[in-house]
Design a protein around this motif. Sequence first.
Motif, PDB file in Angstrom:
ATOM      1  N   TYR A   1      68.952 -14.492  32.466  1.00 53.66           N
ATOM      2  CA  TYR A   1      69.827 -14.296  33.612  1.00 53.66           C
ATOM      3  C   TYR A   1      71.209 -13.800  33.177  1.00 53.66           C
ATOM      4  CZ  TYR A   1      72.926 -15.148  37.515  1.00 53.66           C
ATOM      5  OH  TYR A   1      73.867 -14.991  38.497  1.00 53.66           O
TER       6      TYR A   1
ATOM      7  N   GLN B   1      72.988 -10.686  34.632  1.00 62.83           N
ATOM      8  CA  GLN B   1      74.287 -10.798  35.287  1.00 62.83           C
ATOM      9  C   GLN B   1      75.269  -9.759  34.761  1.00 62.83           C
ATOM     10  OE1 GLN B   1      75.984 -14.686  34.834  1.00 62.83           O
ATOM     11  NE2 GLN B   1      77.489 -14.410  36.460  1.00 62.83           N
TER      12      GLN B   1
ATOM     13  N   GLN C   1      74.616  -6.878  34.171  1.00 60.91           N
ATOM     14  CA  GLN C   1      74.238  -5.589  34.762  1.00 60.91           C
ATOM     15  C   GLN C   1      74.197  -5.668  36.288  1.00 60.91           C
ATOM     16  OE1 GLN C   1      70.817  -3.814  32.394  1.00 60.91           O
ATOM     17  NE2 GLN C   1      70.812  -5.885  31.534  1.00 60.91           N
ATOM     18  N   GLN C   2      75.058  -6.483  36.863  1.00 63.12           N
ATOM     19  CA  GLN C   2      75.037  -6.663  38.312  1.00 63.12           C
ATOM     20  C   GLN C   2      75.342  -5.365  39.049  1.00 63.12           C
ATOM     21  OE1 GLN C   2      76.814 -10.218  39.977  1.00 63.12           O
ATOM     22  NE2 GLN C   2      77.626  -9.072  41.725  1.00 63.12           N
TER      23      GLN C   2
ATOM     24  N   PHE D   1      72.298  -3.362  39.221  1.00 66.21           N
ATOM     25  CA  PHE D   1      71.373  -3.937  40.197  1.00 66.21           C
ATOM     26  C   PHE D   1      71.749  -3.522  41.623  1.00 66.21           C
ATOM     27  CE2 PHE D   1      70.233  -7.808  42.796  1.00 66.21           C
ATOM     28  CZ  PHE D   1      68.868  -7.566  42.821  1.00 66.21           C
TER      29      PHE D   1
ATOM     30  N   PHE E   1      65.019  -8.609  37.778  1.00 62.40           N
ATOM     31  CA  PHE E   1      65.319  -9.593  38.820  1.00 62.40           C
ATOM     32  C   PHE E   1      64.054 -10.312  39.275  1.00 62.40           C
ATOM     33  CE2 PHE E   1      65.327 -10.449  43.407  1.00 62.40           C
ATOM     34  CZ  PHE E   1      66.370 -11.351  43.510  1.00 62.40           C
TER      35      PHE E   1
ATOM     36  N   HIS F   1      80.245 -19.950  39.858  1.00 63.41           N
ATOM     37  CA  HIS F   1      79.609 -18.631  39.874  1.00 63.41           C
ATOM     38  C   HIS F   1      80.528 -17.631  40.584  1.00 63.41           C
ATOM     39  CE1 HIS F   1      75.997 -20.630  38.502  1.00 63.41           C
ATOM     40  NE2 HIS F   1      76.038 -21.452  39.543  1.00 63.41           N
TER      41      HIS F   1
ATOM     42  N   VAL G   1      79.416 -14.256  41.187  1.00 63.26           N
ATOM     43  CA  VAL G   1      78.624 -13.058  41.479  1.00 63.26           C
ATOM     44  C   VAL G   1      79.033 -12.433  42.818  1.00 63.26           C
ATOM     45  CG1 VAL G   1      76.634 -13.675  40.062  1.00 63.26           C
ATOM     46  CG2 VAL G   1      76.813 -14.576  42.389  1.00 63.26           C
TER      47      VAL G   1
ATOM     48  N   HIS H   1      82.211 -10.204  42.787  1.00 67.74           N
ATOM     49  CA  HIS H   1      82.111  -8.857  42.224  1.00 67.74           C
ATOM     50  C   HIS H   1      81.681  -7.821  43.253  1.00 67.74           C
ATOM     51  CE1 HIS H   1      81.433 -10.738  37.957  1.00 67.74           C
ATOM     52  NE2 HIS H   1      82.695 -10.797  38.357  1.00 67.74           N
TER      53      HIS H   1
ATOM     54  N   TYR I   1      74.402  -7.752  50.274  1.00 68.66           N
ATOM     55  CA  TYR I   1      73.877  -8.248  49.000  1.00 68.66           C
ATOM     56  C   TYR I   1      74.340  -9.658  48.616  1.00 68.66           C
ATOM     57  CZ  TYR I   1      73.419  -3.151  48.673  1.00 68.66           C
ATOM     58  OH  TYR I   1      73.129  -1.835  48.944  1.00 68.66           O
TER      59      TYR I   1
ATOM     60  N   VAL J   1      72.171 -11.689  45.427  1.00 67.43           N
ATOM     61  CA  VAL J   1      72.820 -11.947  44.135  1.00 67.43           C
ATOM     62  C   VAL J   1      73.060 -13.439  43.916  1.00 67.43           C
ATOM     63  CG1 VAL J   1      73.918  -9.673  44.088  1.00 67.43           C
ATOM     64  CG2 VAL J   1      75.179 -11.631  45.025  1.00 67.43           C
TER      65      VAL J   1
END
Length: 242
Positions: free
Chosen positions: A15, A19, A21-22, A25, A69, A119, A121, A124, A134, A138
């Motif tokens: 993971y 992460q 490479q978010q 994705f 993913f 977190h 995510v 971002h 999204y 995510v």
Amino acid sequence: MNEVKETLRNIEQNYRLFQQQQFTFIAALQRTRENAHDMIRPVASIRQVQSYMDHHCNNSTDQRILSMFLNICNDLSKLCQNLETLHPGNSVTNGILERCKLLLSHSNDLSAIRAKYPHDVVNHLSCNEAKNHYGGVVSLIPVVLDCVKEWVAHTEKLPRHVLYNVSGGSAISEKTAPQDVPAKAAISPKPPSVRLGAQTSISKKDYVQVQGNKHVRKKCLTGMENHRGKLKSPWKPPGRHA
């Protein structure tokens, strides 16, 4: 439990790579949504991501990151299935597992879940991306990882009299190992309470009988002595009395 922790560490490592490479994705989701002419609704389920990859993915980069993913989600789902066979648990741990299985269901709506601090995510993403597209997808993996860690923490505090083998589900007692049972059976003798009780009652009967025999014998001896005494007493002829 060690096997579970090792599996969890491997998933977390995968993971962390994902992460990093978010943005890749999100870009892959954006392109596949455009190819699917599906730009209005949010990415709200694992099945939706699977459909994008299978039918609307045109380059290897998008294929790789979407597959990464889905593989992490699949690994988490298998781990949750193994957790059910590891420990009987209680209402708390069973509730955590049920939530994990619901989140990882391919048809479950993810649009409302959000990963919270620590977190980042969601941070971002832009406001529009986080709110409308999204934010849920995510947040899925970090939320499930937190639930699995919570399950492990609760389970380690429970009194684990019986553990279940993750692979086979066979029960093993922690207090008594199987190899110790024959040794303990050989060492500890059978309780002699019944046999001792029988011996005691028999001894009491013998004692009473012996005592009775002694008493009869004593009476017989006394009678014989008296009889002999009468025989030995001097004979006095009848005559004058002084």
